[in-house]
Scaffold this active site. Structure first.
Site, PDB file in Angstrom:
ATOM      1  N   HIS A 126     103.274  54.942  71.583  1.00  0.00           N
ATOM      2  CA  HIS A 126     104.249  54.077  70.911  1.00  0.00           C
ATOM      3  C   HIS A 126     104.888  53.102  71.910  1.00  0.00           C
ATOM      4  O   HIS A 126     104.878  51.880  71.703  1.00  0.00           O
ATOM      5  CB  HIS A 126     105.324  54.969  70.270  1.00  0.00           C
ATOM      6  CG  HIS A 126     106.383  54.237  69.517  1.00  0.00           C
ATOM      7  ND1 HIS A 126     106.330  54.033  68.156  1.00  0.00           N
ATOM      8  CD2 HIS A 126     107.527  53.629  69.939  1.00  0.00           C
ATOM      9  CE1 HIS A 126     107.398  53.346  67.778  1.00  0.00           C
ATOM     10  NE2 HIS A 126     108.145  53.086  68.835  1.00  0.00           N
ATOM     11  N   GLU A 127     105.382  53.647  73.012  1.00  0.00           N
ATOM     12  CA  GLU A 127     106.030  52.786  74.011  1.00  0.00           C
ATOM     13  C   GLU A 127     105.017  51.833  74.653  1.00  0.00           C
ATOM     14  O   GLU A 127     105.364  50.719  75.039  1.00  0.00           O
ATOM     15  CB  GLU A 127     106.731  53.627  75.086  1.00  0.00           C
ATOM     16  CG  GLU A 127     107.817  54.574  74.575  1.00  0.00           C
ATOM     17  CD  GLU A 127     108.903  53.898  73.751  1.00  0.00           C
ATOM     18  OE1 GLU A 127     109.133  52.696  73.948  1.00  0.00           O
ATOM     19  OE2 GLU A 127     109.485  54.571  72.882  1.00  0.00           O
ATOM     20  N   HIS A 158     104.885  48.727  72.670  1.00  0.00           N
ATOM     21  CA  HIS A 158     105.981  47.826  73.066  1.00  0.00           C
ATOM     22  C   HIS A 158     105.629  47.112  74.381  1.00  0.00           C
ATOM     23  O   HIS A 158     105.826  45.906  74.525  1.00  0.00           O
ATOM     24  CB  HIS A 158     107.273  48.625  73.296  1.00  0.00           C
ATOM     25  CG  HIS A 158     107.975  49.056  72.039  1.00  0.00           C
ATOM     26  ND1 HIS A 158     108.341  48.180  71.046  1.00  0.00           N
ATOM     27  CD2 HIS A 158     108.396  50.284  71.617  1.00  0.00           C
ATOM     28  CE1 HIS A 158     108.971  48.842  70.071  1.00  0.00           C
ATOM     29  NE2 HIS A 158     109.007  50.124  70.391  1.00  0.00           N
ATOM     30  N   GLU A 186     108.730  46.381  66.894  1.00  0.00           N
ATOM     31  CA  GLU A 186     108.388  47.682  66.312  1.00  0.00           C
ATOM     32  C   GLU A 186     106.991  47.625  65.701  1.00  0.00           C
ATOM     33  O   GLU A 186     106.265  48.621  65.698  1.00  0.00           O
ATOM     34  CB  GLU A 186     109.441  48.063  65.268  1.00  0.00           C
ATOM     35  CG  GLU A 186     109.423  49.514  64.860  1.00  0.00           C
ATOM     36  CD  GLU A 186     109.813  50.496  65.968  1.00  0.00           C
ATOM     37  OE1 GLU A 186     110.322  50.063  67.022  1.00  0.00           O
ATOM     38  OE2 GLU A 186     109.578  51.700  65.770  1.00  0.00           O
TER      39      GLU A 186
END
Lengths: 495, 495
Positions: free
Chosen positions: A263-264, A267, A293
């Site tokens: 997830h990170e 980003h 997001e």
């Protein structure tokens, strides 16, 4: 002549560098800093804020913007100027003493929230949260006047520029038109299926870390321009040239760390993919929290919970952790990672029930900001809406209206971006696959290059040159909508 | 009324916070940062410098200082104002464009130096070093005019405020009056003694690290306000509230890491012991590099190479590393750590031959700054003086005049502070022991509290409230002199 514009570039460049320094200090505070450094660090961060605030409030900045508006600028320069103006409107609308009051009230309220949540004491939180709410409304009113929007929309605009609540109302209404029945169907069907096998731990932290690093590399993370470390709350920080990711490890649950890292990394890829030519200019920044997001959820939810990727990841996990082989099959992992179950806690929610958590918070925060609800009534309203949207009610406020840090820290208007981001992720991933049908095959080999190449060209490199909708229009043929998200849920969770 | 003074306090407070931020970013660069972050980091540091430079060059600062000089101030405020003025004179004497030119030339020269040293190519370094030297002389002239000193003294004043070269000349002359014969005697005597037993490795890095942390705790390092990490060049960085020490480990030599940690801990104790009430004010800063080096050498050389401390440390090392017990006896360790041998490399020198390395550099840099020598003649002059002072000559410039980074980085006038610091360390340690005779006994139990208590009261807490000499006068009854250092050497190395 672009004299005024060039002066503005120099000013905003400096603001950006100062903000980047703040990013590094925040990372250090979360990852490295000894506790006793906290006071000095607060002062360092406050000093950087004051300097940025002085720059944006420079008495000649408005005139420079006006002058630059009549200069001959190319498209990106014009977009940059528009973003400068947006930053200036946001940065000057609220009087400095109110900004300071808010900052102090938010810090106090965060501290009170940690204690109140631990003690399940909403009453103890109430006066602090009321103070933050009142000041946020006051600041929102000032920004609303400057932007020509409603108070709530002015707050929303801080996180998702140009997004408005009437737009959210209609998008969320569309979600609500199918999600409740769909969710019930999925849960019912999953009940009748075999339960997925859970890989059994313990999963050594060192092994989790190594796999995390390997998967980051697979996604395309450039370790010459970033790091992975540990912090209590995982985040993506630093600056595009030096992206600092964090995760945390649980020896009994390797999924949370691995999926958190992915997830990170989503980003991080966005930050790293922003156009280097516009580094440190407003137009070169990420487009807002919805787009941000979308990039993390695209990697975590769209790509990495796909059967294709799990075909690649299963053997990787198996080799690293060993144990029961049945657990590491792609089909089993897929069933495990697509399990739907209504729960009380937003951050633990699956992607089918997550929107209900967001819709609940969106309705309540709007009512609070618009004066339609009193803060003292929040716990009751929370539980009522929770029952209505998810069919469950928390036993206490700790697992109810006090679970998130957003409101105590003054982040009203932030929550919608989670679900708007999930919708954008589905829409972008569908368009990427349509444009390059090789993407899923590549993922099944752990190869993210085709996906990332497309994202870099169509999303990351666009930075803030256009609105979220305009970027989506150009990249996917449509502005932000529900269709792709619905199709995604139907494909993944439907019959 | 102290209106002007209070304004000055606010300005200098901001400068100090910015400089502290720079300290954190420097630490991160040396310890954590991925290589690709270098450009962005340079820009962050440059931006901080520009901001500090703007603050010290504010057009009204001189007037504020003049006004404050007629305000009613207490002693520390007066001392603070004097330090503000000193910072202002240094900060405004050199035109901004020259500061920028120097910064760029120094960076270029450092890069050239790394390559030239590796290639043993003084000719390749020459044009870059010439540029740095010329600009340093130009800046030195500007500061000399503002300070009313010679050019060399103006450079020296940056590192050791109020120290002057005539003073150094007489102190170094005194050293030279006894050191050559003394050194020869010690070497001759040590030849006739049994050679000390060297503990045999490998010494696990993890164990070295644990011992380092334990000894830091013993010295009094507060891990709530600091850390120990690894970097290529060990240093003490950060800020007093969050002191960041670094070391490096060699599996074959545990002494270098342990003694390095103790050395840096001495620096750290000084920073941490500065008066909290004057945090972020000029008067609250360390007094200069002579005093700073005195605190690191006091811990490393005076306290931790004493037989008393080694009585404590021997068993600690033995338990940690095991192996040959003969090696871990206090008497053996003491002989090992007091071995005297002339060598080519300053940083590897023992405390008896170290002053010769400094005297050599001091003479050569003065000649270069004062125009009495050409840079092209440096290698020859170096080797000649090396022969005269230490009786050895390097085979190449890599191990001769190119060994140190100081000159390529523009730090002319820095070298004397190493030996002035060693002299101050001996003088302070002797006074501390005289004032509290329990100090050596306590060290033999690994208890630094009596020593540190005395240092905190007499040295650390004085910060920059007085000159180095005045602090020494109050603490030891004398200004800086050679006597205590000579006595120390005679006691430790003599018959």
């Amino acid at each position: 002549m672009t004299e005024a514009y060039k002066k503005l570039e120099a000013r905003f460049h400096r603001m950006s560098v100062l903000s980047g320094i703040g990013g590094m200090l925040h990372w250090d505070m979360a990852v490295i800093m000894p506790d006793g450094g906290a006071d000095a660090r607060s002062e360092q961060l406050a000093t950087l804020s004051v300097l940025e605030n002085e720059l944006i409030n420079a008495p000649d900045l408005g005139d420079l913007i006006s002058s630059a508006e009549s200069e001959r600028l190319d498209d990106w320069q014009q977009a940059n100027l528009a973003e400068m103006k947006r930053a200036w409107v946001h940065g000057t609308a609220v009087p400095v003493d109110l900004v300071e009051k808010m900052s102090r009230a938010e810090t106090r309220c965060e501290v009170a929230w940690r204690k109140a949540r631990a003690d399940n004491d909403f009453k103890g939180l109430l006066p602090h949260l009321q103070e933050v709410l009142d000041l946020s409304i006051e600041a929102g009113k000032a920004k609303a006047e400057a932007l020509g929007t409603s108070v709530y929309d002015a707050l929303l605009d801080q996180y998702d520029p140009m997004m408005r609540s009437d737009r959210i109302d209609s998008l969320f209404a569309e979600l609500e038109s199918f999600l409740p029945d769909f969710t019930a169907d999925v849960i019912e069907r999953q009940k009748s299926e075999d339960k997925p096998v859970k890989p059994t731990g313990p999963f050594a932290v060192e092994t989790q870390n190594r796999i995390g690093l390997d998967l980051m590399k697979a996604v395309g993370f450039d370790f010459d321009h970033g790091r992975l470390d540990i912090s209590h709350h995982p985040f993506c920080g630093g600056i595009p040239e030096d992206v600092r990711l964090t995760t945390r490890y649980d020896e009994n649950d390797f999924t949370s760390a691995i999926m958190g890292v992915l997830h990170e990394t989503g980003h991080a890829m966005y930050e790293r993919g922003l156009p280097a030519d516009w580094q440190n200019q407003p137009v070169g920044k990420a487009r807002g929290m919805t787009m941000h997001e979308s990039q993390s959820l695209l990697v975590e939810m769209q790509a990495c919970r796909s059967e294709e990727f799990l075909t690649y990841a299963g053997p990787v996990f198996k080799e690293a952790f060993g144990g029961d082989s049945a657990a590491w099959g792609a089909a089993n992992l897929h069933r495990l990672y697509t399990r739907v179950e209504p729960g009380l806690i937003r951050v633990d929610a699956d992607e089918v029930t997550y929107p209900a958590h967001v819709i609940l918070r969106y309705r309540l925060e709007r009512a609070l900001i618009e004066g339609d609800m009193k803060l003292v009534d929040l716990p009751g309203a929370w539980n009522e809406l929770m029952q209505k949207l998810l069919g469950i009610v928390p036993e206490d406020d700790r697992n109810g209206c006090m679970q998130d840090i957003h409101w105590p820290s003054g982040a009203w208007g932030y929550f919608p971006t989670y679900t708007l981001g999930a919708m954008a992720a589905a829409q972008i991933f569908a368009a990427a696959k349509e444009s390059n049908p090789e993407i899923p095959n590549a993922l099944s080999r752990g190869d993210f290059a085709p996906l990332m190449g497309w994202l870099r060209a169509n999303i990351h490199s666009q930075a803030s040159s256009k609105s979220t909708d305009a970027i989506l229009q150009a990249a996917t043929g449509k502005p932000l909508g529900v269709d792709a998200f619905r199709t995604h849920l139907e494909n993944r969770y439907g019959q």
